[in-house]
Motif scaffolding. Sequence first.
Motif, PDB file in Angstrom:
ATOM      1  N   UNK A   1     -13.856  -3.266 -20.122  1.00  0.00           N
ATOM      2  CA  UNK A   1     -15.137  -2.900 -20.897  1.00  0.00           C
ATOM      3  C   UNK A   1     -16.362  -2.418 -20.078  1.00  0.00           C
ATOM      4  N   UNK A   2     -17.115  -1.682 -20.386  1.00  0.00           N
ATOM      5  CA  UNK A   2     -18.253  -1.422 -19.369  1.00  0.00           C
ATOM      6  C   UNK A   2     -19.259  -2.386 -18.942  1.00  0.00           C
ATOM      7  N   UNK A   3     -19.062  -3.502 -20.112  1.00  0.00           N
ATOM      8  CA  UNK A   3     -19.925  -4.936 -19.819  1.00  0.00           C
ATOM      9  C   UNK A   3     -19.329  -5.953 -19.300  1.00  0.00           C
ATOM     10  N   UNK A   4     -18.004  -5.715 -18.734  1.00  0.00           N
ATOM     11  CA  UNK A   4     -17.298  -6.767 -18.196  1.00  0.00           C
ATOM     12  C   UNK A   4     -17.070  -6.430 -16.597  1.00  0.00           C
ATOM     13  N   UNK A   5     -16.818  -7.387 -15.787  1.00  0.00           N
ATOM     14  CA  UNK A   5     -16.123  -7.083 -14.382  1.00  0.00           C
ATOM     15  C   UNK A   5     -14.741  -6.859 -14.400  1.00  0.00           C
ATOM     16  N   UNK A   6     -14.403  -5.739 -14.279  1.00  0.00           N
ATOM     17  CA  UNK A   6     -12.881  -5.329 -14.405  1.00  0.00           C
ATOM     18  C   UNK A   6     -12.147  -5.535 -13.168  1.00  0.00           C
ATOM     19  N   UNK A   7     -11.298  -6.528 -13.082  1.00  0.00           N
ATOM     20  CA  UNK A   7     -10.124  -6.754 -12.009  1.00  0.00           C
ATOM     21  C   UNK A   7      -8.812  -6.628 -11.998  1.00  0.00           C
ATOM     22  N   UNK A   8      -8.105  -6.336 -11.163  1.00  0.00           N
ATOM     23  CA  UNK A   8      -6.708  -6.710 -11.223  1.00  0.00           C
ATOM     24  C   UNK A   8      -6.121  -7.366 -10.142  1.00  0.00           C
ATOM     25  N   UNK A   9      -5.034  -7.854 -10.512  1.00  0.00           N
ATOM     26  CA  UNK A   9      -4.428  -9.080  -9.455  1.00  0.00           C
ATOM     27  C   UNK A   9      -2.848  -8.885  -9.659  1.00  0.00           C
ATOM     28  N   UNK A  10      -2.285  -8.848  -8.605  1.00  0.00           N
ATOM     29  CA  UNK A  10      -0.665  -8.695  -8.521  1.00  0.00           C
ATOM     30  C   UNK A  10       0.099  -9.339  -7.313  1.00  0.00           C
ATOM     31  N   UNK A  11       1.183  -9.665  -7.303  1.00  0.00           N
ATOM     32  CA  UNK A  11       1.898 -10.260  -6.225  1.00  0.00           C
ATOM     33  C   UNK A  11       3.115  -8.998  -6.024  1.00  0.00           C
ATOM     34  N   UNK A  12       2.806  -8.122  -5.121  1.00  0.00           N
ATOM     35  CA  UNK A  12       3.920  -6.990  -5.046  1.00  0.00           C
ATOM     36  C   UNK A  12       3.701  -6.334  -3.652  1.00  0.00           C
ATOM     37  N   UNK A  13       4.724  -5.507  -3.477  1.00  0.00           N
ATOM     38  CA  UNK A  13       4.711  -4.823  -1.965  1.00  0.00           C
ATOM     39  C   UNK A  13       4.343  -3.302  -2.247  1.00  0.00           C
ATOM     40  N   UNK A  14       3.097  -3.059  -1.820  1.00  0.00           N
ATOM     41  CA  UNK A  14       2.629  -1.818  -2.106  1.00  0.00           C
ATOM     42  C   UNK A  14       2.940  -0.784  -1.001  1.00  0.00           C
ATOM     43  N   UNK A  15       3.516   0.376  -1.205  1.00  0.00           N
ATOM     44  CA  UNK A  15       3.708   1.479  -0.149  1.00  0.00           C
ATOM     45  C   UNK A  15       2.456   1.367   0.788  1.00  0.00           C
ATOM     46  N   UNK A  16       2.806   1.599   2.233  1.00  0.00           N
ATOM     47  CA  UNK A  16       1.801   1.470   3.061  1.00  0.00           C
ATOM     48  C   UNK A  16       1.470   0.366   3.654  1.00  0.00           C
ATOM     49  N   UNK A  17       1.654  -0.926   2.846  1.00  0.00           N
ATOM     50  CA  UNK A  17       1.219  -2.121   3.726  1.00  0.00           C
ATOM     51  C   UNK A  17       2.157  -2.477   4.730  1.00  0.00           C
ATOM     52  N   UNK A  18       1.648  -3.166   5.865  1.00  0.00           N
ATOM     53  CA  UNK A  18       2.128  -3.594   7.083  1.00  0.00           C
ATOM     54  C   UNK A  18       2.598  -5.070   6.938  1.00  0.00           C
ATOM     55  N   UNK A  19       4.209  -5.302   6.931  1.00  0.00           N
ATOM     56  CA  UNK A  19       4.827  -6.327   6.663  1.00  0.00           C
ATOM     57  C   UNK A  19       4.953  -7.252   8.118  1.00  0.00           C
ATOM     58  N   UNK A  20       5.238  -8.680   7.881  1.00  0.00           N
ATOM     59  CA  UNK A  20       5.783  -9.535   9.031  1.00  0.00           C
ATOM     60  C   UNK A  20       6.869 -10.022   8.636  1.00  0.00           C
ATOM     61  N   UNK A  21       7.302 -10.816   9.576  1.00  0.00           N
ATOM     62  CA  UNK A  21       8.746 -11.398   9.502  1.00  0.00           C
ATOM     63  C   UNK A  21       8.647 -12.364   8.489  1.00  0.00           C
ATOM     64  N   UNK A  22       7.586 -13.207   8.126  1.00  0.00           N
ATOM     65  CA  UNK A  22       7.539 -14.387   7.375  1.00  0.00           C
ATOM     66  C   UNK A  22       7.493 -13.989   5.736  1.00  0.00           C
ATOM     67  N   UNK A  23       7.447 -12.695   5.390  1.00  0.00           N
ATOM     68  CA  UNK A  23       7.557 -12.408   4.156  1.00  0.00           C
ATOM     69  C   UNK A  23       9.271 -12.162   3.823  1.00  0.00           C
TER      70      UNK A  23
END
Length: 404
Positions: free
Chosen positions: A170-192
């Motif tokens: 809504x226009x009167x709320x702070x609008x946020x999203x959150x997830x646990x995913x691998x998005x294309x373009x992100x840099x990985x490390x061995x510990x994931x």
Amino acid sequence: MRILHTADWHLGRTLEGRSRVKEQEAFLEELVRIVDDQQVDLILMAGDVYDSVNPPAVAEQMFYEAAARLTDHGRQLAVIAGNHDQPERVASVKPLVQRRGIELVGLPGSEALRIHVPRTDEVACLAALPYPSEARLNELLTVEGDEGVLREAYSTRVGKLMSHMAASFRPDTVNLAMSHIYVLGGLETDSERPIQVGGAYTVDPSALATGAQYTALGHLHRPQHVKGEGVIRYSGSPLAYSFSEAGQAKSVTIIDASPGKAIQLEELHLTSGRPLVRWRAKGGLEEVYRWLDEGLDKTAYIDLEVTLTEAMSMGDIQRLRKSRDGIIHIRPIYPEMVTSMVEQQRSELPLPELFRSFYQRQTGGAEAEDALVKLFLELVDEDADREALFSEDSARESGEGIPS
């Protein structure tokens, strides 16, 4: 309102059998101090609370105690399950903690969370999507399918879920999203640990085009922004969990957000946790002992590679272990091994990468620009064309290869 984004705590994780409990406790203590000092209203924890689906009791105790302290003074906490977490375990205590301002989301759902922030009397609307595995999305992804089709189907499904929840923005709320995913373009490390099969379990940034003012991600351990619509960011892990993360600065992200306005973002670096470093001792054991005597990286965990001309004895190994408890790996490197590795790497690398590697050696580490690599490849092609032309002319002159 003031928001803190963190993720990938991996409580209970060890490093080659060495406990990290003290470091994790120190991080949580530092996190509470940051939340107090920065007057944070809402903490977003984007998955991987634990390192396994059956975490040790000490890990669960750390999480519950931290959650209780983080939500003092009317603060709010939202937590989603990651790919390391057992979703039902994460959400199991929800009836006991929800009234305290703690939201625990284990499985993907269809409704966004509405979180009231007492200090500013604002509401955050949060599209919270826990790790969307094949089973959790009720998707059928088989290895026989075309990888591109699988990736597109998975990404589309994630996008639909996020968009459905974002319909509550809504226009009167702070609008946020959150997830646990691998998005294309992100840099990985061995510990994931891998979450995708042949690239199928990846999400295109366009799937996160929900209109959120900020999208908080978990899974990748390197703090980083992701190119896409709006502000999309991985906060990274609070501790280095593999030597592929050696030298990385760990941090949490602070966001100032108001309804309908652009966010303000700040990265706060963490000081807790032992660093992970790589030692490459080309001067042999003498160089290693000199570094130890100098107190180099005294508090760090060390991955040691030492160049030798003679075999390392068990006595040498024991002496190194006794000299510093932080030495995790000891790998002797001999001249013939170096030659073999270089030849193998050269045979496997494509021509552009070979040129980049050569350029780095010649310039002391500088990166070759794309335009320079392109020019080099054009010159190689010209040389190849000239060689072919020369061979053809020679064949004509000698009469070889000319049809009668």
